[in-house]
Design a protein around this motif. Structure first.
Motif, PDB file in Angstrom:
ATOM      1  N   ASN A 147      -3.460  -1.612   9.233  1.00 16.84           N
ATOM      2  CA  ASN A 147      -3.875  -0.210   9.402  1.00 16.84           C
ATOM      3  C   ASN A 147      -3.292   0.355  10.694  1.00 16.84           C
ATOM      4  O   ASN A 147      -2.799  -0.393  11.533  1.00 16.84           O
ATOM      5  CB  ASN A 147      -5.408  -0.093   9.412  1.00 16.84           C
ATOM      6  CG  ASN A 147      -6.034  -0.450   8.086  1.00 16.84           C
ATOM      7  OD1 ASN A 147      -6.880  -1.324   8.001  1.00 16.84           O
ATOM      8  ND2 ASN A 147      -5.602   0.197   7.020  1.00 16.84           N
ATOM      9  N   PRO A 207      -5.576  -6.388   0.930  1.00 18.24           N
ATOM     10  CA  PRO A 207      -4.348  -6.261   0.134  1.00 18.24           C
ATOM     11  C   PRO A 207      -3.442  -7.472   0.373  1.00 18.24           C
ATOM     12  O   PRO A 207      -3.341  -7.961   1.494  1.00 18.24           O
ATOM     13  CB  PRO A 207      -3.710  -4.982   0.696  1.00 18.24           C
ATOM     14  CG  PRO A 207      -4.207  -4.886   2.107  1.00 18.24           C
ATOM     15  CD  PRO A 207      -5.551  -5.574   2.160  1.00 18.24           C
ATOM     16  N   ARG A 245     -11.901  10.360   0.965  1.00 17.81           N
ATOM     17  CA  ARG A 245     -10.988  10.101  -0.155  1.00 17.81           C
ATOM     18  C   ARG A 245     -10.213  11.363  -0.521  1.00 17.81           C
ATOM     19  O   ARG A 245      -8.999  11.327  -0.720  1.00 17.81           O
ATOM     20  CB  ARG A 245     -11.821   9.623  -1.370  1.00 17.81           C
ATOM     21  CG  ARG A 245     -10.990   9.079  -2.500  1.00 17.81           C
ATOM     22  CD  ARG A 245     -10.470   7.703  -2.139  1.00 17.81           C
ATOM     23  NE  ARG A 245      -9.441   7.211  -3.040  1.00 17.81           N
ATOM     24  CZ  ARG A 245      -8.138   7.409  -2.871  1.00 17.81           C
ATOM     25  NH1 ARG A 245      -7.683   8.108  -1.857  1.00 17.81           N
ATOM     26  NH2 ARG A 245      -7.257   6.915  -3.710  1.00 17.81           N
ATOM     27  N   ASN A 253     -10.803  -0.902   3.461  1.00 15.11           N
ATOM     28  CA  ASN A 253     -11.855  -1.715   2.838  1.00 15.11           C
ATOM     29  C   ASN A 253     -11.458  -3.176   2.693  1.00 15.11           C
ATOM     30  O   ASN A 253     -11.754  -3.819   1.684  1.00 15.11           O
ATOM     31  CB  ASN A 253     -12.267  -1.144   1.481  1.00 15.11           C
ATOM     32  CG  ASN A 253     -13.552  -1.811   1.000  1.00 15.11           C
ATOM     33  OD1 ASN A 253     -14.323  -2.328   1.820  1.00 15.11           O
ATOM     34  ND2 ASN A 253     -13.776  -1.823  -0.289  1.00 15.11           N
ATOM     35  N   THR A 254     -10.802  -3.700   3.709  1.00 13.14           N
ATOM     36  CA  THR A 254     -10.491  -5.134   3.702  1.00 13.14           C
ATOM     37  C   THR A 254     -11.771  -5.952   3.604  1.00 13.14           C
ATOM     38  O   THR A 254     -11.756  -7.074   3.109  1.00 13.14           O
ATOM     39  CB  THR A 254      -9.723  -5.485   4.994  1.00 13.14           C
ATOM     40  OG1 THR A 254      -8.554  -4.674   5.018  1.00 13.14           O
ATOM     41  CG2 THR A 254      -9.323  -6.941   5.031  1.00 13.14           C
ATOM     42  N   THR A 289      -8.073   8.478   2.098  1.00 15.27           N
ATOM     43  CA  THR A 289      -8.561   7.276   2.782  1.00 15.27           C
ATOM     44  C   THR A 289      -9.643   6.631   1.942  1.00 15.27           C
ATOM     45  O   THR A 289     -10.572   7.307   1.486  1.00 15.27           O
ATOM     46  CB  THR A 289      -9.137   7.681   4.162  1.00 15.27           C
ATOM     47  OG1 THR A 289      -8.054   8.185   4.944  1.00 15.27           O
ATOM     48  CG2 THR A 289      -9.801   6.512   4.872  1.00 15.27           C
ATOM     49  N   TYR A 290      -9.533   5.323   1.731  1.00 12.34           N
ATOM     50  CA  TYR A 290     -10.545   4.641   0.917  1.00 12.34           C
ATOM     51  C   TYR A 290     -11.490   3.821   1.786  1.00 12.34           C
ATOM     52  O   TYR A 290     -11.060   2.952   2.549  1.00 12.34           O
ATOM     53  CB  TYR A 290      -9.899   3.707  -0.122  1.00 12.34           C
ATOM     54  CG  TYR A 290     -10.964   3.066  -0.976  1.00 12.34           C
ATOM     55  CD1 TYR A 290     -11.520   3.746  -2.051  1.00 12.34           C
ATOM     56  CD2 TYR A 290     -11.472   1.808  -0.658  1.00 12.34           C
ATOM     57  CE1 TYR A 290     -12.544   3.197  -2.794  1.00 12.34           C
ATOM     58  CE2 TYR A 290     -12.505   1.246  -1.402  1.00 12.34           C
ATOM     59  CZ  TYR A 290     -13.024   1.950  -2.466  1.00 12.34           C
ATOM     60  OH  TYR A 290     -14.051   1.406  -3.195  1.00 12.34           O
ATOM     61  N   LEU A 346       0.844  -1.193   0.000  1.00 10.27           N
ATOM     62  CA  LEU A 346       0.000   0.000   0.000  1.00 10.27           C
ATOM     63  C   LEU A 346       0.881   1.245   0.000  1.00 10.27           C
ATOM     64  O   LEU A 346       1.917   1.274   0.669  1.00 10.27           O
ATOM     65  CB  LEU A 346      -0.879  -0.010   1.253  1.00 10.27           C
ATOM     66  CG  LEU A 346      -1.851  -1.193   1.351  1.00 10.27           C
ATOM     67  CD1 LEU A 346      -2.283  -1.414   2.794  1.00 10.27           C
ATOM     68  CD2 LEU A 346      -3.047  -0.961   0.444  1.00 10.27           C
ATOM     69  N   TYR A 401      -6.054   2.420   3.477  1.00 12.82           N
ATOM     70  CA  TYR A 401      -6.979   1.498   2.822  1.00 12.82           C
ATOM     71  C   TYR A 401      -7.848   0.858   3.897  1.00 12.82           C
ATOM     72  O   TYR A 401      -7.369   0.023   4.678  1.00 12.82           O
ATOM     73  CB  TYR A 401      -6.206   0.426   2.047  1.00 12.82           C
ATOM     74  CG  TYR A 401      -7.137  -0.512   1.300  1.00 12.82           C
ATOM     75  CD1 TYR A 401      -7.797  -0.102   0.153  1.00 12.82           C
ATOM     76  CD2 TYR A 401      -7.369  -1.801   1.759  1.00 12.82           C
ATOM     77  CE1 TYR A 401      -8.676  -0.938  -0.519  1.00 12.82           C
ATOM     78  CE2 TYR A 401      -8.240  -2.658   1.092  1.00 12.82           C
ATOM     79  CZ  TYR A 401      -8.889  -2.214  -0.046  1.00 12.82           C
ATOM     80  OH  TYR A 401      -9.758  -3.049  -0.708  1.00 12.82           O
TER      81      TYR A 401
END
Ligand SMILES: Cc1ncc(COP(=O)(O)O)c(C=O)c1O
Length: 432
Positions: A412, A83, A390, A77-78, A395-396, A69, A75
């Motif tokens: 994270n 990832p 975003r 949105n696991t 940040t997603y 990343l 990120y």
């Protein structure tokens, strides 16, 4: 095979592996050996003692560096797609290369390795290898459980009112074709406690109920279900209990044996952070006669749950990667990962709960929640929260309707989790 000895040779004997690859190129062998040695070294470096979710002495930063990343990017949105860590990705690339340099012989090598992967996956989810099929994803597992079960017109299936389409739509379409009845069990979200859910299921059962099939946790909300109690309730009424575990595997520890459920489907690409395209279907030994496979290629049906994974040619490198990601995960430690995901999730939930106008859909009770937090702000569309995070905070998160879902996992940071709280505070007070 322990993580320390995780080399491809270690799995099915180096001599056997080299022998089988004799028709392949020497370069392939050297490349593979180098990859496996590097992979084993990485596992050594992420193994740790004592690091908890919060005060980590730099441990989690070290783990985070194993991911690809971008710096600064959060990120979260696991819950849709995790990832893949670099060493696992590198190993997978090497498997793909081997497929390219000698497709038949090398894919046969991978295919011969499946029983070892099955055994490892079985241990990871608390089942026996005979109860495990290696599928492509949760949806495939849900579909086999739904379409393969021997139901008759008029039979009833209980799902919750909060199912992901993977379970809900599969059930609805199949029920329409076969004259089955799907009932959505209603309870408030968040439920005040697990008993609320158990009571709702108990009230929905009729003499025609044959199976309950629910997400655990419920993917859009992160609500952890009382799986064992629901399985006990089902069995007391001679009903089967199936679980959509898309979000369970890799987020928190569980054992299918302890849950006592009859069927379970999951993937390796969400909270486990493996490659998209490999999953698990568990069908309890004594239920396998009642669940037929939806595909078949072998004249003689393979033993146990192997009958559910007759896929002919498939992306073997992705399947191989399943083992690597379990080894990576196990090297860090499932308990440590769960503690970290939970600590980050609780940090987000506690921070959001203090902001006026914020509604949290995920239970605050630690027994009913872990790394997922779903929350909205009165009068602010989910898409606006998503875009704000975003654009302003790099940040997603996914989100629509009136809320967003925040997935916080072990790679994270608390700083990233804090961005969510800041964004909610700003949006709730009208700053945007
Ligand atoms: C609860 C739940 N079940 C199933 C799925 C589908 O998972 P898969 O991609 O493994 O089929 C999802 C995906 O987001 C989900 O959230």
């Amino acid at each position: 095979m322990t993580p320390e000895t995780h080399t491809i040779e270690g799995g099915f004997s180096r001599r056997g592996f080299l022998g089988r690859l004799a028709g392949g190129s020497t370069a392939a062998l050297v490349g593979l050996t180098d990859t496996r040695t590097a992979f084993a070294g990485t596992l050594q470096s992420v193994r740790a003692t004592g690091a908890d979710g919060r005060s980590d002495g730099g441990y989690w930063e070290k783990v985070r560096k194993q991911f690809m990343l971008e710096d600064g990017f959060a990120y979260l949105n696991t819950g849709t797609l995790g990832p893949t860590p670099r060493p696992v990705w590198e190993a997978m690339n090497e498997y793909w290369r081997l497929m390219a340099v000698n497709p038949n012989e090398n894919s046969a090598v991978f295919q011969n390795h499946v029983e070892q992967i099955r055994t490892k996956v079985a241990a990871f989810v608390g089942a026996t290898p005979d109860e495990i099929a290696i599928t492509r994803n949760t949806t495939e597992g849900n579909t086999i459980l739904c379409q393969g079960l021997d139901l008759a017109p008029g039979d009833e299936i209980l799902i919750t009112a909060y199912e992901h389409a993977s379970n809900r739509e599969t059930q609805m379409r199949h029920a329409k074709r076969r004259g089955l009845v799907v009932k959505e069990v209603q309870f408030p979200m968040p439920p005040a406690n697990p008993q609320v859910i158990i009571d709702a299921f108990a009230a929905a059962i009729t003499p025609k109920t044959r199976v309950m099939h629910f997400g655990n946790p419920l993917g859009g909300y992160g609500c952890i279900m009382p799986a064992k109690q629901l399985a006990d309730l089902a069995h007391s009424k001679k009903i089967l209990c199936f679980v959509d575990g898309a979000h369970a595997t890799g987020m928190f520890q569980f054992s299918l044996k302890e849950w006592g459920v009859d069927g379970f489907a999951c993937n390796s690409h969400k909270w486990l952070c493996g490659a998209a395209g490999a999953g698990v279907l568990f069908v309890k030994r004594d239920v396998q006669e009642r669940v037929a496979p939806v595909m078949g290629i072998y004249r003689d049906e393979p033993a146990g749950a192997r009958k559910y994974d007759q896929l002919s040619r498939r992306p073997w490198p992705t399947v191989m990667t399943f083992e690597d990601i379990i080894d990576f995960h196990t090297a860090i430690g499932s308990a440590r990962i769960e503690a970290r995901a939970r600590a980050l999730g609780e940090f987000v939930r506690t921070g959001l709960a203090a902001i006026p106008k914020v509604k949290i859909y995920t239970p605050m009770d630690p027994a009913m929640s872990c790394g997922t937090t779903t929350a909205g702000i009165d009068g602010v569309p989910g898409a606006q929260i998503r875009e704000y995070l975003r654009q302003k905070y790099d940040t997603y998160v996914p989100g629509g309707s009136d809320r967003i879902r925040i997935s916080t996992h072990y790679f994270n940071t608390f700083d990233q989790a804090d961005r969510v709280i800041k964004a909610y505070r700003e949006l709730a007070s009208g700053v945007s």
